[in-house]
Design an enzyme around this catalytic site. Structure first.
Site, PDB file in Angstrom:
ATOM      1  N   SER A 327       0.800  -1.232   0.000  1.00 54.37           N
ATOM      2  CA  SER A 327       0.000   0.000   0.000  1.00 54.37           C
ATOM      3  C   SER A 327       0.828   1.276   0.000  1.00 54.37           C
ATOM      4  O   SER A 327       0.275   2.360  -0.208  1.00 54.37           O
ATOM      5  CB  SER A 327      -0.945   0.002   1.204  1.00 54.37           C
ATOM      6  OG  SER A 327      -1.904  -1.025   1.074  1.00 54.37           O
ATOM      7  N   HIS A 370     -15.179  -0.730   3.088  1.00 55.75           N
ATOM      8  CA  HIS A 370     -15.081   0.602   3.681  1.00 55.75           C
ATOM      9  C   HIS A 370     -16.263   1.496   3.315  1.00 55.75           C
ATOM     10  O   HIS A 370     -16.311   2.659   3.742  1.00 55.75           O
ATOM     11  CB  HIS A 370     -13.788   1.290   3.214  1.00 55.75           C
ATOM     12  CG  HIS A 370     -12.534   0.654   3.750  1.00 55.75           C
ATOM     13  ND1 HIS A 370     -11.869  -0.345   3.095  1.00 55.75           N
ATOM     14  CD2 HIS A 370     -11.856   0.891   4.895  1.00 55.75           C
ATOM     15  CE1 HIS A 370     -10.794  -0.699   3.790  1.00 55.75           C
ATOM     16  NE2 HIS A 370     -10.764   0.025   4.890  1.00 55.75           N
ATOM     17  N   CYS A 383      -7.850   1.674   1.719  1.00 56.31           N
ATOM     18  CA  CYS A 383      -8.853   0.885   1.003  1.00 56.31           C
ATOM     19  C   CYS A 383      -8.279   0.388  -0.327  1.00 56.31           C
ATOM     20  O   CYS A 383      -7.840   1.194  -1.158  1.00 56.31           O
ATOM     21  CB  CYS A 383     -10.102   1.727   0.753  1.00 56.31           C
ATOM     22  SG  CYS A 383     -11.324   0.921  -0.303  1.00 56.31           S
TER      23      CYS A 383
END
Length: 647
Positions: A327, A370, A383
């Site tokens: 991420s 989410h 997310c």
């Protein structure tokens, strides 16, 4: 009896002819000899004078003093220290085995060193001195000197050897030297004569190897008179060589020590980059090793211990290790979409916990999803679905181009060993390397830093510095050479829309400072020093549909080598970025739990330049931090007057 006058006259004629012939022959011989002597002494005088001089005079090389290496504050990282050694000349020793046996009665000789010396002696000329023992003590060398008459061919000598005072802390950066090997010579097209001096040392890995030409210097020479067998009789004159260049690195030894100590026993890497200059202030790979072990030749047992360690202490994970960035890559995907005008800061994406792509389900880390998320919240809560959706619209080629613009998939030119290029894949790359078409699922994986995407901790730190400044910050390791400052790596503007960069920086700020941010527990609370960052977790195994249905196995319940990698990148202070940091903990689990706390502690140490006050940490962490600081202070090496560490 009276001879006939005619007979006498005839005899005189014969005698005169013979005399003339003999005289002519003698004259011809003398003339020929004179001509030959003239040819040798006049016509070829220069050639024979040179041959005679070469027989009598020998020119021998004098190894130069190797350049020393310092940190940015003058602390010694690599130095030359006097070393006592024992050498032997085979032709003078006579019975080598007997002399060795007598020598062993006086000083302890390492069996491996002795075996290596004997092998070197067998393949070297008999008049060449061979090192039998190196780096021995004064008492041992004294015993050898006193007993010299009983040790023919043995000579106690004083030379220079390389020492690394920082030991494990700078091993992966500085590297080490070692004796020139046949393999080393085979890699050089035309080796310098100095490289053939027995036991001459050159850089093997790290900065020592990459800067070998500057550190080695130029050899000197001495003219010695030798006898017919080549034995030295006396020294006639000497010309000293040119010492190697002294090099100053950008590394801060104190900060480097903190990084190594903070990483502890983890298999991990951390990098700190100065956002203004690109200076590498610290670059640590854990676990490490003592480079002094390699200077004279490491023992088999020690080397086996290093190579068989599953945490790979010999590998420099900061530049050599490449990992899926997870991420921490999401800022690149977002920026590619923003720059292409495909999305805006207010646009939302619905996250139900997965996204269907070509009949395959790509999951978000949060199983329940989410809900509706915009750019800021997607980064704050990490997310995945938001970035799947963005990537499918923007395409892999634009994402790859943006990644390279920010230093990923690019080999940075640093004088360190095995600097990896990483990988920012695109359609052409997959066709060229794998002979396959790029799939839409490949784009979804790449959008969250998985799939083919690979980056080193160094590249992630550079990416973060460029996000923080908007400039093409370039990492710099060499600060000065012989006192001459080297160009910095501040870089020019990347030409990226500043509004888009500000949007991403605010989102990274929320990651660390918003209560719902994934790195909130590792925030900095000191005023003016707030950190912006991004957590990352990269998978190293495939999760099957059956496992998802039954519940994904927690990292702590998996064998170490199957756990996810933990990552974190960040910069601080948020309003005026000074440092960018990246941390990768191999198989550490989650980026928020394993990597972010380490990065926060490193950042505070860099910002304060000393042990930071407890008030900079959240209250719940202070007791733990205090215990950590006390332990590190106990382990901190004493400082010497010249600014160097350790003895």
């Amino acid at each position: 009896m009276k001879r006939n006058p005619r007979d006498l006259e005839h005899s005189h004629k014969i005698l005169n002819r013979r005399s003339l012939v003999l005289g002519g022959l003698q004259l011809a011989f003398v003339g020929g000899l004179a001509a030959r002597m003239r040819h040798l002494q006049v016509d070829q005088a220069d050639q024979f004078r040179l041959l005679a001089e070469e027989n009598r005079i020998n020119i021998r090389l004098i190894p130069p003093a190797r350049g020393e290496i310092f940190d940015r504050n003058g602390a010694v990282l690599a130095q030359n220290t006097p070393s006592y050694r024992i050498t032997m000349v085979r032709e003078d020793a006579g019975d080598v085995e007997k002399v060795i046996a007598n020598l062993q009665k006086l000083v302890p000789l390492d069996p491996e060193d002795l075996e290596r010396a004997m092998a070197e002696m067998r393949r070297s000329p008999p008049f060449l001195p061979i090192t039998i023992a190196d780096q021995i003590g004064w008492h041992d060398i004294s015993r050898v000197a006193v007993n010299a008459p009983a040790l023919p061919g043995v000579t106690p000598e004083v030379g220079l050897t390389r020492v690394y005072p920082q030991m494990e802390d700078l091993a992966h950066v500085v590297g080490y030297v070692g004796p020139v090997s046949d393999y080393d010579l085979s890699k050089i097209e035309d080796p310098e004569p100095i490289l053939r001096i027995p036991r001459f040392q050159i850089g093997k890995v790290g900065f020592e190897a990459k800067s070998e030409d500057m550190l080695r210097g130029k050899a000197g020479a001495k003219r010695v008179e030798v006898n017919a067998t080549g034995r030295v009789m006396r020294e006639l004159d000497r010309r000293e060589g040119q010492p190697g260049a002294d090099m100053q690195l950008t590394i801060d030894t104190d900060l480097q020590f903190y990084l190594q100590a903070r990483l502890g026993n983890e298999s991990a890497a951390a990098v700190v980059v100065d956002c203004e200059s690109g200076d590498l202030r610290a670059i640590a790979s854990s676990p490490s090793f003592d480079p002094n072990l390699f200077v004279r030749g490491i023992s088999v047992a020690d080397y086996r211990g290093l190579t068989e360690d599953p945490y790979r202490p010999l590998a420099n994970k900061t530049v050599q290790g490449t990992y899926p960035p997870g991420s921490t890559f999401k800022m690149i995907t977002a920026l590619a979409a923003l720059e292409a005008g495909i999305t805006g800061t207010e646009e939302t994406v619905w996250c139900p916990g997965h996204l269907e792509v070509s009949g395959r389900r790509f999951h978000c880390w949060k199983r329940a999803g989410h809900g509706h998320v915009d750019l800021l919240n997607s980064l704050k809560q990490s997310c995945d679905v938001y970035y799947y959706d963005l990537a499918l619209r923007v395409g892999i080629d634009k994402i790859s181009d943006m990644a390279k613009r920010f230093g990923l998939g690019v080999k940075h030119n640093l004088p360190m060993s095995a600097v990896a290029r990483g990988l920012a894949p695109n359609k052409a790359w997959k066709e060229r390397v794998h002979g396959q078409d790029w799939l839409i699922g490949d784009t979804a994986n790449a959008s969250i830093g998985q799939g083919y995407m690979l980056a080193s901790p160094l590249q992630l730190a550079v990416m973060t510095a460029r996000l923080a400044t908007g400039r093409s910050v370039t990492p710099r390791l060499v600060k000065s050479i012989n006192g001459v400052e080297q160009p910095d790596g501040a870089g020019e503007s990347l030409g990226v829309n500043e509004n888009n960069l500000r949007t991403l920086r605010r989102a990274m700020y929320a990651v660390s400072n918003d209560r719902r941010g994934t790195a909130y527990r590792s925030r900095i609370i000191a005023d003016g020093l707030r950190m912006a960052g991004k957590t990352g977790t990269s998978q190293v195994r495939n999760i099957t549909a059956a496992e998802r249905a039954a519940g994904v196995i927690r990292n702590k319940d998996l064998p170490w080598e199957r756990r996810d990698h933990a990552l974190f990148v960040g910069f601080a202070p948020f309003d005026d970025p000074k440092y960018a940091v990246s941390v990768v903990v191999e198989h550490g689990g989650g980026g928020s739990t394993a990597a972010a706390p380490i990065a926060r502690d490193i950042m505070l140490q860099a910002l304060y330049g000393e042990t930071p006050p407890l008030s900079a940490y959240p209250k719940k962490d202070r007791s733990h931090i205090q215990a950590l600081q006390e332990r590190l202070q106990r382990e901190s090496p004493p400082r010497k007057a010249d600014g160097s560490d350790r003895a």
